[in-house]
Design a protein around this motif. Structure first.
Motif, short mmCIF file in Angstrom:
data_model
loop_
_atom_site.label_atom_id
_atom_site.label_comp_id
_atom_site.label_asym_id
_atom_site.label_seq_id
_atom_site.Cartn_x
_atom_site.Cartn_y
_atom_site.Cartn_z
N GLY A 1 0.81 -1.20 0.00
CA GLY A 1 0.02 0.06 0.08
C GLY A 1 1.00 1.09 0.01
O GLY A 1 2.16 1.26 0.11
N GLU A 2 0.20 2.22 -0.20
CA GLU A 2 0.72 3.72 -0.43
C GLU A 2 1.46 4.14 0.92
O GLU A 2 2.45 4.66 0.79
CB GLU A 2 -0.13 4.75 -1.02
CG GLU A 2 0.51 6.00 -1.40
CD GLU A 2 -0.71 6.74 -2.01
OE1 GLU A 2 -1.25 7.90 -1.42
OE2 GLU A 2 -1.21 6.59 -3.09
N ASP A 3 0.66 4.03 1.88
CA ASP A 3 1.18 4.46 3.26
C ASP A 3 2.53 3.87 3.58
O ASP A 3 3.53 4.68 4.18
CB ASP A 3 0.40 4.24 4.34
CG ASP A 3 -0.80 4.99 4.39
OD1 ASP A 3 -0.67 5.99 3.61
OD2 ASP A 3 -1.79 4.93 4.92
N LYS A 4 2.80 2.51 3.59
CA LYS A 4 3.87 1.64 3.65
C LYS A 4 4.92 2.31 2.57
O LYS A 4 6.23 2.32 3.21
CB LYS A 4 3.82 0.22 3.56
CG LYS A 4 2.80 -0.26 4.53
CD LYS A 4 3.77 -0.64 5.88
CE LYS A 4 2.68 -1.32 7.00
NZ LYS A 4 3.58 -1.56 8.20
N ALA A 5 4.65 2.51 1.56
CA ALA A 5 5.74 2.95 0.25
C ALA A 5 6.13 4.26 0.79
O ALA A 5 7.43 4.68 0.71
CB ALA A 5 5.13 2.85 -0.86
N PHE A 6 5.28 5.22 1.33
CA PHE A 6 5.65 6.53 1.66
C PHE A 6 6.59 6.62 2.82
O PHE A 6 7.55 7.21 3.05
CB PHE A 6 4.40 7.43 1.76
CG PHE A 6 3.73 7.82 0.59
CD1 PHE A 6 4.35 7.64 -0.69
CD2 PHE A 6 2.64 8.38 0.45
CE1 PHE A 6 3.83 8.05 -1.89
CE2 PHE A 6 2.36 8.95 -0.56
CZ PHE A 6 2.72 8.65 -1.97
N LYS A 7 6.26 5.61 3.64
CA LYS A 7 7.08 5.69 4.82
C LYS A 7 8.77 5.13 4.57
O LYS A 7 9.68 5.43 5.17
CB LYS A 7 6.68 4.69 5.97
CG LYS A 7 5.50 5.24 6.59
CD LYS A 7 4.75 4.25 7.85
CE LYS A 7 3.68 4.88 8.49
NZ LYS A 7 2.95 3.77 9.42
N PHE A 8 8.73 4.25 3.63
CA PHE A 8 9.89 3.66 3.21
C PHE A 8 10.70 4.79 2.54
O PHE A 8 11.78 4.85 2.71
CB PHE A 8 9.68 2.48 2.39
CG PHE A 8 10.76 2.07 1.58
CD1 PHE A 8 12.14 1.90 2.11
CD2 PHE A 8 10.51 1.91 0.09
CE1 PHE A 8 13.11 1.42 1.33
CE2 PHE A 8 11.66 1.58 -0.64
CZ PHE A 8 13.05 1.26 -0.11
N ALA A 9 9.89 5.37 1.75
CA ALA A 9 10.54 6.86 1.00
C ALA A 9 11.38 7.61 2.05
O ALA A 9 12.35 8.27 1.76
CB ALA A 9 9.78 7.20 -0.02
N ASN A 10 10.45 8.02 3.06
CA ASN A 10 10.92 9.07 3.91
C ASN A 10 11.99 8.57 4.74
O ASN A 10 12.99 9.39 4.81
CB ASN A 10 9.52 9.21 4.95
CG ASN A 10 8.91 10.57 4.37
OD1 ASN A 10 9.50 11.60 4.10
ND2 ASN A 10 7.68 10.49 4.50
N LYS A 11 12.14 7.22 5.02
CA LYS A 11 13.48 6.76 5.81
C LYS A 11 14.57 6.94 4.86
O LYS A 11 15.64 7.28 5.10
CB LYS A 11 13.00 5.34 6.08
CG LYS A 11 12.16 5.00 7.15
CD LYS A 11 11.85 3.35 7.47
CE LYS A 11 10.90 3.13 8.37
NZ LYS A 11 10.89 3.99 9.61
N LEU A 12 14.49 6.63 3.56
CA LEU A 12 15.44 6.64 2.69
C LEU A 12 15.92 8.00 2.38
O LEU A 12 17.17 8.36 2.14
CB LEU A 12 15.34 5.96 1.24
CG LEU A 12 16.34 5.87 0.10
CD1 LEU A 12 17.66 5.13 0.96
CD2 LEU A 12 15.84 5.19 -1.00
N LEU A 13 14.73 8.90 2.22
CA LEU A 13 15.26 10.66 1.83
C LEU A 13 16.12 11.11 3.34
O LEU A 13 17.01 11.82 3.04
CB LEU A 13 14.14 11.10 2.01
CG LEU A 13 13.46 11.28 0.66
CD1 LEU A 13 11.87 11.91 0.59
CD2 LEU A 13 13.88 12.14 -0.44
N THR A 14 15.71 10.57 4.38
CA THR A 14 16.39 11.08 5.32
C THR A 14 17.78 10.73 5.62
O THR A 14 18.74 11.45 5.69
CB THR A 14 15.66 10.67 6.81
OG1 THR A 14 14.34 11.16 6.90
CG2 THR A 14 16.25 11.26 8.03
N CYS A 15 17.91 9.23 5.52
CA CYS A 15 19.07 8.74 5.48
C CYS A 15 20.15 9.17 4.35
O CYS A 15 21.15 9.69 4.43
CB CYS A 15 19.16 7.18 5.17
SG CYS A 15 18.42 6.28 6.69
N LEU A 16 19.64 9.57 2.97
CA LEU A 16 20.39 10.26 2.00
C LEU A 16 20.67 11.46 2.48
O LEU A 16 21.80 11.94 2.04
CB LEU A 16 19.39 9.93 0.78
CG LEU A 16 20.20 10.55 -0.33
CD1 LEU A 16 21.42 9.78 -0.83
CD2 LEU A 16 19.31 10.63 -1.67
N ALA A 17 20.01 12.15 2.85
CA ALA A 17 20.21 13.71 3.42
C ALA A 17 21.40 13.72 4.44
O ALA A 17 22.45 14.58 4.27
CB ALA A 17 18.88 14.37 4.03
#
Length: 545
Positions: free
Chosen positions: A105-121
């Motif tokens: 689902g979308e919520d899980k996918a967005f949480k995954f993307a946020n984790k990666l965005l934060t780690c990348l930053a």
């Protein structure tokens, strides 16, 4: 600069009917083709502005100290951007993100993307600080020849320190791009480089006249462009209800999985960048490569990237998510047919572009660059490098198409191994060729190593996916090559006619002679292809419709 390098093409079952592009009923072929048109349009606009960006830089600095220093300093964050941002992360992120989106689902996918965005930053911010502190050492390693010119060395160090933060903005932008692409939204990502080019052009033409230091104007243009690109993606993500949050979680299984996949993926994508770094190291020695070699190689490479990114890059951007879909469904027959047709349609554009650039290398370089501080010597240096790069243009395009096929199969080891062979080959050839034809030998070495890289990848891909219809590819390429050579002959005749009957030094005469030569050559190429009913032409016509 959108070289390069989030790649992938999906043109499944191309035939006389446009529905041949795709083989799965759940993929909307009309939407895909519409997306391709949008990406092509904005990529074309970006490349046009990219030319004016290069023209402004060439007219202002020529192939002098500031130009050489800038190309070395900007090469580092720009290469890392291609590898971490637009390259390895998205090649590993999009398949995983799509899998989570479909299955959880979308919520899980967005949480995954946020984790990666934060780690990348966090990673890119830390890397920025590290590079700022180690800038002098990095310049010594990447351009050792600059040590013989203190002014050039100090300028490169200054530029590297303050240009490197661009990596922070553009890496986050690239990940945002991957999220939007997974939702089949390509327009914003294709348009964003336009903002970068506008910012850079403004800094060279306007800001450099206001600010005392021209180097500071360059820095403002690059960083301003990076900020604008990130902002436009943030706005687009909010429209699909994506909410940003600071969520560092390096221990998350999905983040770890990307970490495991990304290292070999980085090296596979880094082949081109490593070759360029090798070229720059050797080119930094004027006694070996000649004066202004780094700048000449950059300007020549930019012209080669025009057809490469406009066609291979645009198709890759649109179709890579579908490539992952075919692989995930174990539909290897469709994947195989998709790749075969993608190569054919790519070569239909790339081969004549390659022959055309070789035929008109000097007049094109003179027309596009020889203004202001860009001298006749700079033109000669750039045009010779352009010929050498153009020889390998179709191999560069083939690599862009074939590597994502391995990624879609979750095979990153094969491109890494073959890439290592290509890098070693490039190093040896650089040393050999540069001793005879200086900086031109560096460009030629890159082309030859690209041939080796592509054909080895093709060999191992066939072992993985099964038999390819190579006879069809060879026959198609033979016809295209023949048409390209006929086009080159016509182009040369038309150009010689106009250049001998007009005042060749006048800018209007140059525009007329080069423009009419190209127009006549293309008209003959597509006209003969139409008469011979070359399939690839009709595929392009169907796409246009």
């Amino acid at each position: 600069m959108l070289y390069l390098i989030r790649q992938g093409v999906n043109c499944s079952q191309i035939g006389h009917n446009l529905r041949g592009f795709l083989v799965k009923k759940d993929i909307n072929h009309e939407t895909t083709i519409a997306s391709f048109k949008v990406v092509s349009l904005f990529t074309s606009l970006s490349r046009i502005l990219g030319y004016f960006r290069s023209l402004a830089l060439a007219a202002k600095f020529g192939t002098g100290i500031i130009a050489d220093a800038f190309f070395v300093a900007f090469r580092i964050p720009n290469s890392l951007r291609k590898l971490f941002g637009e390259g390895a992360i998205n090649n590993t992120f999009i398949p995983l993100f799509s899998d989570v989106l479909v299955n959880e689902g979308e919520d899980k996918a967005f949480k995954f993307a946020n984790k990666l965005l934060t780690c990348l930053a966090i990673i890119t911010f830390s890397l920025t600080i590290l590079v700022y502190l180690s800038a002098p050492w990095l310049v010594k390693v990447l351009a050792p020849g600059f040590a013989m010119s203190p002014g050039k060395f100090n300028t490169a160090v200054f530029l590297l320190k303050y240009l490197f933060p661009y990596l922070f903005f553009i890496s986050l932008t690239a990940l945002c791009m991957g999220i939007l692409n997974s939702f089949k939204q390509f327009a914003v990502s294709a348009f964003s480089p336009v903002l970068f080019n506008l910012s850079f052009i403004f800094s060279i033409l306007i800001l450099s006249r206001i600010i005392y230091m021209p180097e500071a104007a360059i820095i403002a243009g690059v960083l301003g462009g990076g900020v604008l690109q990130l902002l436009i993606h943030i706005i687009a993500l909010k429209k699909i209800n994506f909410k940003f949050s600071f969520d560092p979680d390096f221990k998350n299984p999905m983040i770890k999985k990307i970490g495991r996949l990304i290292l070999p993926s980085i090296f596979a994508l880094a082949i081109t960048e490593i070759n360029i770094f090798i070229n720059n190291i050797i080119a930094s020695y004027e006694s070996i490569a000649g004066k202004g070699a780094i700048s000449a190689l950059f300007y020549a490479n930019f012209l080669v990237q025009l057809p490469l990114s406009l066609f291979a890059g645009s198709i890759a951007t649109v179709f890579f998510p579908d490539m992952a879909h075919f692989a995930a469904n174990k539909d290897f027959a469709s994947l195989r047919q998709s790749f075969t047709n993608a190569i054919r349609i790519s070569f239909f554009i790339i081969l004549p572009a390659s022959i055309g650039l070789i035929t008109l290398s000097h007049p094109i370089t003179k027309l596009l660059y020889q203004h202001g501080n860009f001298t006749a010597f700079s033109t000669q240096q750039t045009s010779s490098a352009l010929i050498a790069y153009s020889i390998g243009l179709f191999a560069f395009a083939g690599i862009k198409i074939i590597i994502p096929v391995f990624y879609s199969l979750q095979d990153v080891k094969t491109p890494v191994k073959i890439g290592g062979i290509a890098v070693f080959c490039n190093l040896i050839l650089c040393i050999i060729f540069s001793s005879f034809i200086k900086h031109t030998g560096l460009a030629l070495a890159a082309s030859v190593s690209a041939f080796l890289n592509f054909f080895l990848l093709l060999y191992y891909l066939e072992k993985r996916l099964g038999y390819f219809n190579k006879k069809t590819i060879l026959y198609s390429s033979g016809i295209i090559l023949m048409l390209s050579l006929i086009m080159a002959l016509i182009v040369k005749i038309v150009f010689v006619f106009f250049i001998t009957n007009l005042s060749g030094q006048h800018i209007f005469s140059q525009i007329l002679s080069v423009g009419l030569s190209i127009f006549t050559g293309l008209a003959c190429y597509f006209g003969i292809a139409y008469l011979l009913k070359v399939q690839e032409l009709f595929w392009l016509i169907k796409i246009k419709k």
